[in-house]
Design a protein around this motif. Structure first.
Motif, PDB file in Angstrom:
ATOM      1  N   GLU A 114       0.804  -1.241  -0.143  1.00  0.00           N
ATOM      2  CA  GLU A 114      -0.144   0.019  -0.007  1.00  0.00           C
ATOM      3  C   GLU A 114       0.954   1.147  -0.143  1.00  0.00           C
ATOM      4  OE1 GLU A 114       0.485  -1.954   2.411  1.00  0.00           O
ATOM      5  OE2 GLU A 114       0.513  -1.018   4.294  1.00  0.00           O
ATOM      6  N   THR A 115       2.127   1.111   0.343  1.00  0.00           N
ATOM      7  CA  THR A 115       2.962   2.296   0.488  1.00  0.00           C
ATOM      8  C   THR A 115       3.485   2.475  -0.921  1.00  0.00           C
ATOM      9  OG1 THR A 115       4.765   0.960   1.346  1.00  0.00           O
ATOM     10  CG2 THR A 115       3.378   2.337   2.943  1.00  0.00           C
ATOM     11  N   VAL A 116       4.846   1.612  -1.187  1.00  0.00           N
ATOM     12  CA  VAL A 116       5.390   1.706  -2.374  1.00  0.00           C
ATOM     13  C   VAL A 116       5.815   0.110  -2.626  1.00  0.00           C
ATOM     14  CG1 VAL A 116       6.647   3.838  -1.635  1.00  0.00           C
ATOM     15  CG2 VAL A 116       7.683   1.643  -1.199  1.00  0.00           C
ATOM     16  N   VAL A 121      11.503  -5.972   7.967  1.00  0.00           N
ATOM     17  CA  VAL A 121      11.035  -7.642   7.625  1.00  0.00           C
ATOM     18  C   VAL A 121       9.415  -7.408   7.676  1.00  0.00           C
ATOM     19  CG1 VAL A 121      10.847  -9.815   8.896  1.00  0.00           C
ATOM     20  CG2 VAL A 121      13.216  -8.377   8.837  1.00  0.00           C
ATOM     21  N   HIS A 122       8.953  -8.011   6.675  1.00  0.00           N
ATOM     22  CA  HIS A 122       7.412  -7.963   6.323  1.00  0.00           C
ATOM     23  C   HIS A 122       6.876  -9.453   7.122  1.00  0.00           C
ATOM     24  CE1 HIS A 122       9.004  -4.838   3.964  1.00  0.00           C
ATOM     25  NE2 HIS A 122       7.713  -4.301   3.897  1.00  0.00           N
ATOM     26  N   ILE A 123       5.829  -9.252   7.599  1.00  0.00           N
ATOM     27  CA  ILE A 123       4.811 -10.430   8.036  1.00  0.00           C
ATOM     28  C   ILE A 123       3.543 -10.387   7.522  1.00  0.00           C
ATOM     29  CG2 ILE A 123       6.651 -11.026   9.801  1.00  0.00           C
ATOM     30  CD1 ILE A 123       4.408  -9.623  12.043  1.00  0.00           C
ATOM     31  N   GLU A 134       6.525   5.782   1.832  1.00  0.00           N
ATOM     32  CA  GLU A 134       7.090   4.402   2.558  1.00  0.00           C
ATOM     33  C   GLU A 134       6.186   4.586   3.959  1.00  0.00           C
ATOM     34  OE1 GLU A 134       9.068   6.445   1.241  1.00  0.00           O
ATOM     35  OE2 GLU A 134      10.651   5.539   0.217  1.00  0.00           O
ATOM     36  N   SER A 135       6.250   3.334   4.658  1.00  0.00           N
ATOM     37  CA  SER A 135       5.861   3.410   6.201  1.00  0.00           C
ATOM     38  C   SER A 135       6.329   4.248   7.093  1.00  0.00           C
ATOM     39  CB  SER A 135       5.857   1.974   6.649  1.00  0.00           C
ATOM     40  OG  SER A 135       7.487   1.477   6.855  1.00  0.00           O
ATOM     41  N   THR A 136       5.642   4.623   8.013  1.00  0.00           N
ATOM     42  CA  THR A 136       6.438   5.251   9.235  1.00  0.00           C
ATOM     43  C   THR A 136       7.435   4.255   9.770  1.00  0.00           C
ATOM     44  OG1 THR A 136       4.522   6.832   9.318  1.00  0.00           O
ATOM     45  CG2 THR A 136       5.936   6.521  11.247  1.00  0.00           C
TER      46      THR A 136
HETATM   47  O1  TXA Z   1       6.884   1.209   3.281  1.00  0.00           O
HETATM   48  C1  TXA Z   1       7.889   0.671   3.223  1.00  0.00           C
HETATM   49  O2  TXA Z   1       8.520   0.671   4.434  1.00  0.00           O
HETATM   50  C2  TXA Z   1       8.487  -0.045   2.109  1.00  0.00           C
HETATM   51  C3  TXA Z   1       7.480  -1.100   1.803  1.00  0.00           C
HETATM   52  C4  TXA Z   1       8.273  -2.236   0.710  1.00  0.00           C
HETATM   53  O3  TXA Z   1       7.152  -1.801   2.818  1.00  0.00           O
HETATM   54  N1  TXA Z   1       9.963  -0.294   2.598  1.00  0.00           N
HETATM   55  C5  TXA Z   1      10.981   0.314   2.653  1.00  0.00           C
HETATM   56  O4  TXA Z   1      12.151  -0.127   3.039  1.00  0.00           O
HETATM   57  O5  TXA Z   1      10.908   1.641   2.585  1.00  0.00           O
HETATM   58  P1  TXA Z   1      13.454   0.883   3.002  1.00  0.00           P
HETATM   59  O6  TXA Z   1      14.647  -0.136   2.993  1.00  0.00           O
HETATM   60  O7  TXA Z   1      13.532   1.487   1.447  1.00  0.00           O
HETATM   61  O8  TXA Z   1      13.519   1.538   3.961  1.00  0.00           O
HETATM   62  C6  TXA Z   1      13.719   1.257   5.653  1.00  0.00           C
HETATM   63  C7  TXA Z   1      14.068   2.240   6.264  1.00  0.00           C
HETATM   64  C8  TXA Z   1      15.478   2.751   6.225  1.00  0.00           C
HETATM   65  O9  TXA Z   1      15.583   4.195   6.354  1.00  0.00           O
HETATM   66  C9  TXA Z   1      16.272   2.119   7.037  1.00  0.00           C
HETATM   67  O10 TXA Z   1      17.465   2.620   7.545  1.00  0.00           O
HETATM   68  C10 TXA Z   1      15.209   1.869   8.148  1.00  0.00           C
HETATM   69  O11 TXA Z   1      13.806   1.898   7.624  1.00  0.00           O
HETATM   70  N2  TXA Z   1      15.347   0.828   9.252  1.00  0.00           N
HETATM   71  C11 TXA Z   1      15.246  -0.593   9.056  1.00  0.00           C
HETATM   72  N3  TXA Z   1      15.567  -1.146  10.038  1.00  0.00           N
HETATM   73  C12 TXA Z   1      16.033  -0.344  11.166  1.00  0.00           C
HETATM   74  C13 TXA Z   1      16.267  -0.384  12.377  1.00  0.00           C
HETATM   75  N4  TXA Z   1      16.437  -1.481  12.985  1.00  0.00           N
HETATM   76  N5  TXA Z   1      16.706   0.752  12.929  1.00  0.00           N
HETATM   77  C14 TXA Z   1      16.553   1.890  12.558  1.00  0.00           C
HETATM   78  N6  TXA Z   1      16.125   2.061  11.097  1.00  0.00           N
HETATM   79  C15 TXA Z   1      15.879   1.053  10.526  1.00  0.00           C
END
Ligand code: TXA
Ligand code: MG
Length: 349
Positions: free
Chosen positions: A29-31, A61-63, A175-177
């Motif tokens: 729903e986000t991207v 991680v998605h569930i 994207e998600s918060t």
């Molecule tokens: O809407 C979304 O969140 C999308 C869809 C596909 O679910 N996913 C997404 O993932 O935007 P990505 O990898 O593009 O962005 C993930 C963000 C990054 O800024 C990352 O640094 C942060 O989340 N992140 C992930 N795990 C983290 C953690 N353990 N601590 C702090 N930041 C974290």
């Protein structure tokens, strides 16, 4: 794939690809996300490789079911549980202490992991059929605007992934918060589809990480590693222009005329309210400035459209950083590499 009536055989095929270590781009729903089996280190490496993603940036991680959560984290804090009850499935990623099941490559060595349950039916079915948690960043080449259609994914990742599932446009568009739920009150590390107001209504209070609008310098250490990289960037140079609307329009029109004289192709990302006030330039309508969700929905597609049109410089009208507008302004700020021009009553500052 019809979002409300997904083809189960095709989804089963994609789920098998995930289970066997392949990469599947799928709608949320986000991207769009680029998914791999989160429990398979080698598959997860494939994600970093396909995107050209720095290895110090952790994955979400998605569930598909809250029952999948307990074995992935050491504990679910009480506030996190209330947020889960209120906003899952949906655009909220909760950062919690990771369990040993999660490979270190996913979290870039951090002892926390971000978990989210998407609401898109195709994403949910896919993850449920795969029967494994799915690591998935946005399905774009690192640094480019995120993808909100399968066409965007094909543009960035064709030939680098095993399956791309097309299910139309992502409705939220940002994207998600990402919320650090290990502290109380929780901290927004990346604004997104769930607004600060929505979080604080359930959590009692919320903090917003001070680095959200921080600069991209080397001393800048945000708590969400992803926020330190230039991001969401079209080929063109992006400038955000903030101030009283009539001054903003006047300033951008002046820049467009100057650029035209120099033969520089200029784009303007304008609101429905002001888009007709621009002279010769490539104007794209961002949406209704009083309804920031309309601006969020088309944001990444609009940035990519400027590239397709060969625009070299883009001026973007600033939007109110309220509600989902906070996420919109955060993404624009990153796309602009922090280039924000403030027009006060008197002129440019
Ligand atoms: O809407 C979304 O969140 C999308 C869809 C596909 O679910 N996913 C997404 O993932 O935007 P990505 O990898 O593009 O962005 C993930 C963000 C990054 O800024 C990352 O640094 C942060 O989340 N992140 C992930 N795990 C983290 C953690 N353990 N601590 C702090 N930041 C974290
Ligand atoms: Mg991303």
């Amino acid at each position: 794939m019809d979002r409300n009536n997904p083809d189960r055989d095709k989804l089963r095929f994609a789920a098998d690809v995930l289970r066997s270590g392949g990469l599947v781009a799928f709608p949320t729903e986000t991207v769009y996300g680029l998914g791999a089996n989160a429990l398979d280190e080698k598959a997860v490496y494939g994600i970093f490789n396909a995107k050209g993603r720095p290895s110090d940036n952790p994955l979400i991680v998605h569930i598909a079911d809250t029952g999948d959560l307990p074995r992935l984290v050491r504990e679910v804090p009480e506030t996190a549980q209330r947020l889960i009850d209120a906003y899952w499935p949906g655009p909220l990623t909760l950062v919690m202490k990771k369990s040993d099941v999660i490979p270190p490559r996913i979290t870039a060595g951090l002892d926390t992991v971000g978990i989210r349950m998407p609401s898109h039916p195709v994403a949910r079915e896919l993850i449920a059929l795969a029967k494994v948690p799915v690591a998935a960043p946005s399905a774009n080449i690192s640094g480019k605007p995120s993808t909100t259609t399968a066409a965007h994914v094909i543009e960035d990742l064709a030939g680098k992934v095993d399956v791309i599932i097309d299910s139309g446009s992502s409705e939220v568009g940002v994207e998600s918060t990402v919320l650090d739920a290990t502290v109380d009150p929780p901290v927004i590390l990346r604004p997104g589809g769930i607004t600060p107001e929505q979080v604080s209504r359930v959590a009692g209070a919320v903090q917003v990480d001070a680095s959200l609008f921080g600069r991209n310098d080397e001393n800048f250490v945000p708590r969400s590693p992803g926020m330190k990289y230039t991001h969401y960037s079209p080929e063109a140079d992006v400038y955000i222009v903030d101030g009283p609307m009539e001054k903003v329009v006047e300033f951008i029109n002046r820049k467009c005329a100057e650029n035209a004289a120099k033969g520089i192709k200029t784009g303007v990302l304008a609101s429905e309210q002001t888009m007709r006030q621009y002279g010769p330039a490539t104007v794209i309508c961002a949406g209704d400035r009083n309804r920031p969700e309309t601006v969020a929905a088309g944001l990444f597609d609009n940035l990519r459209r400027f590239d397709h049109l060969g625009v070299q410089v883009i001026y973007v009208e600033a939007f109110d950083a309220k509600g989902i507008g906070l996420a919109v302004m955060n993404r624009l700020y990153r796309a602009a590499g922090g280039k924000l021009i403030n027009i006060s009553g008197g002129g440019e500052t």
